[in-house]
Structure formats: structure tokens, C-alpha cells
Design a protein around this motif. Structure first.
Motif, PDB file in Angstrom:
ATOM      1  N   ARG A  17       0.831  -1.207   0.000  1.00 11.16           N
ATOM      2  CA  ARG A  17       0.000   0.000   0.000  1.00 11.16           C
ATOM      3  C   ARG A  17       0.860   1.250   0.000  1.00 11.16           C
ATOM      4  O   ARG A  17       1.842   1.330   0.708  1.00 11.16           O
ATOM      5  CB  ARG A  17      -0.886   0.031   1.233  1.00 11.16           C
ATOM      6  N   SER A  18       0.439   2.194  -0.770  1.00  9.95           N
ATOM      7  CA  SER A  18       1.139   3.470  -0.747  1.00  9.95           C
ATOM      8  C   SER A  18       0.484   4.418   0.231  1.00  9.95           C
ATOM      9  O   SER A  18       1.028   5.447   0.547  1.00  9.95           O
ATOM     10  CB  SER A  18       1.161   4.094  -2.147  1.00  9.95           C
ATOM     11  N   GLY A  19      -0.719   4.063   0.717  1.00 12.84           N
ATOM     12  CA  GLY A  19      -1.382   4.922   1.680  1.00 12.84           C
ATOM     13  C   GLY A  19      -2.745   4.375   2.054  1.00 12.84           C
ATOM     14  O   GLY A  19      -3.282   3.480   1.417  1.00 12.84           O
ATOM     15  N   ASP A  48      -2.879  -4.002  12.191  1.00 14.81           N
ATOM     16  CA  ASP A  48      -2.568  -5.123  11.311  1.00 14.81           C
ATOM     17  C   ASP A  48      -3.657  -5.256  10.251  1.00 14.81           C
ATOM     18  O   ASP A  48      -3.360  -5.442   9.066  1.00 14.81           O
ATOM     19  CB  ASP A  48      -2.434  -6.420  12.109  1.00 14.81           C
ATOM     20  N   ALA A  49      -4.908  -5.123  10.658  1.00 18.94           N
ATOM     21  CA  ALA A  49      -6.027  -5.196   9.707  1.00 18.94           C
ATOM     22  C   ALA A  49      -5.972  -4.038   8.705  1.00 18.94           C
ATOM     23  O   ALA A  49      -6.443  -4.174   7.568  1.00 18.94           O
ATOM     24  CB  ALA A  49      -7.354  -5.187  10.449  1.00 18.94           C
ATOM     25  N   TRP A  50      -5.402  -2.918   9.108  1.00 15.49           N
ATOM     26  CA  TRP A  50      -5.286  -1.765   8.211  1.00 15.49           C
ATOM     27  C   TRP A  50      -4.096  -1.889   7.266  1.00 15.49           C
ATOM     28  O   TRP A  50      -3.899  -1.046   6.407  1.00 15.49           O
ATOM     29  CB  TRP A  50      -5.144  -0.486   9.018  1.00 15.49           C
ATOM     30  N   GLY A  51      -3.251  -2.897   7.452  1.00  9.74           N
ATOM     31  CA  GLY A  51      -2.148  -3.102   6.530  1.00  9.74           C
ATOM     32  C   GLY A  51      -0.777  -2.816   7.087  1.00  9.74           C
ATOM     33  O   GLY A  51       0.208  -2.818   6.346  1.00  9.74           O
ATOM     34  N   VAL A  52      -0.668  -2.584   8.391  1.00  7.96           N
ATOM     35  CA  VAL A  52       0.638  -2.418   9.030  1.00  7.96           C
ATOM     36  C   VAL A  52       0.902  -3.744   9.747  1.00  7.96           C
ATOM     37  O   VAL A  52       0.377  -3.976  10.827  1.00  7.96           O
ATOM     38  CB  VAL A  52       0.648  -1.240  10.024  1.00  7.96           C
ATOM     39  N   PRO A  53       1.677  -4.651   9.129  1.00  8.61           N
ATOM     40  CA  PRO A  53       1.753  -6.035   9.609  1.00  8.61           C
ATOM     41  C   PRO A  53       2.452  -6.202  10.956  1.00  8.61           C
ATOM     42  O   PRO A  53       3.376  -5.469  11.297  1.00  8.61           O
ATOM     43  CB  PRO A  53       2.531  -6.751   8.503  1.00  8.61           C
TER      44      PRO A  53
END
Length: 155
Positions: A17-19, A48-53
Motif C-alpha cells: 500500500r502506498s497509503g 494489522d487489519a489496516w495493513g501495518v503487519p
């Protein structure tokens, strides 16, 4: 006669993701060590669900920020019977953390930097070290204050 089953779609790994489009999460927690722990754990799951693992440097930094700000709200901003509020919001490539306590009397203003010789009081030093920006303001909807921090997760 055999029937042909429809094929299931193949899931590919999510693209980098870029943002963020825009995300927001707000919840109140009891002003106890257990409430602060729960705030940290739910933050870990949410981002984590938002894409920050999990396990990434940015994930660890965000959970550290929430842990320190929540701990401060419990330790210094606690008023019996009143909760603290955690708000996470993400837009673009930044995640903003806000922790609001309810202590209106004897408002304890967060120090810009504590002494490293003291036994405690290093929480905001840690927040300042890992966040891109941080600050505080009096609570707008009642007694207390909000301490916030912003972290760019695209790095």
C-alpha cells in the motif's frame, strides 16, 4: 452425469500500500492497567487489519506509543469511575494516536522531556523518539487532556 463445480477465486497476496484511504477507531477503556493492556492489544490487531503487519518496525512503534500513552492516562490522568479514550485514525500514510484522560483538576501537563536519571517518567521520551510528531491539548468535550502522536508508516 457430473456437474462441474464453479472454481473458487484465487486470492493473491495484498499489494504493497502506498497509503490509507481513511480509517478511524475509537474506544473507551477502564483506567486500570488491564485497560491499558487491552488498548495496546486492540491497537495491534486494528493496525494489522489496516495493513501495518505484525512484527514490522512501524507496527511495533505504534503499539509502543499506545502502550506509553495509555499507561500515562492510567497513572496520571485516572479519576475513579472514569475511563480513558483511545482514538486511532489513518489517512494517507500516517497513523494518528490520541489518548484522552478525564483528570480536570490539577491538570498535569506532559513534560517535553524527562530526566533519564529518574526511576520513571521516560514514557514520553520513548514516544518522542519513535513518533514523527507528538503533542497535547486540553480536552474539548470535558475535563482532562488529550495526548497525541503521529507516525508515518510508509517508511
Amino acid at each position: 452425469m457430473t456437474s462441474k463445480r464453479p472454481s473458487l477465486p484465487v486470492r493473491s497476496a495484498p499489494a504493497a500500500r502506498s497509503g490509507f484511504l481513511w480509517h478511524d477507531f475509537t474506544m473507551r477503556f477502564s483506567s486500570t492497567p488491564r485497560g491499558a493492556r487491552l488498548a495496546r492489544r486492540l491497537t495491534g490487531e486494528r493496525i494489522d487489519a489496516w495493513g501495518v503487519p505484525y512484527g514490522s518496525e512501524r507496527h511495533d512503534a505504534l503499539t509502543l506509543i499506545v502502550a506509553e500513552l495509555s499507561s500515562n492516562a492510567v497513572r496520571h490522568g485516572q479519576v475513579p469511575g472514569r475511563d480513558f479514550r483511545l482514538r486511532l485514525s489513518a489517512a494517507g500514510t500516517a497513523v494518528r494516536v490520541e489518548v484522552t484522560d478525564t483528570r480536570g483538576e490539577d491538570l498535569q501537563i506532559p513534560a517535553e522531556a524527562g530526566s533519564t536519571d529518574e526511576e520513571g517518567g521516560r514514557g514520553l521520551l520513548l514516544v518522542a523518539a519513535v513518533a514523527d510528531h507528538w503533542g497535547w491539548h486540553p480536552r474539548a468535550d470535558g475535563p482532562g487532556k488529550t495526548v497525541w502522536a503521529v507516525l508515518d508508516v510508509s517508511l
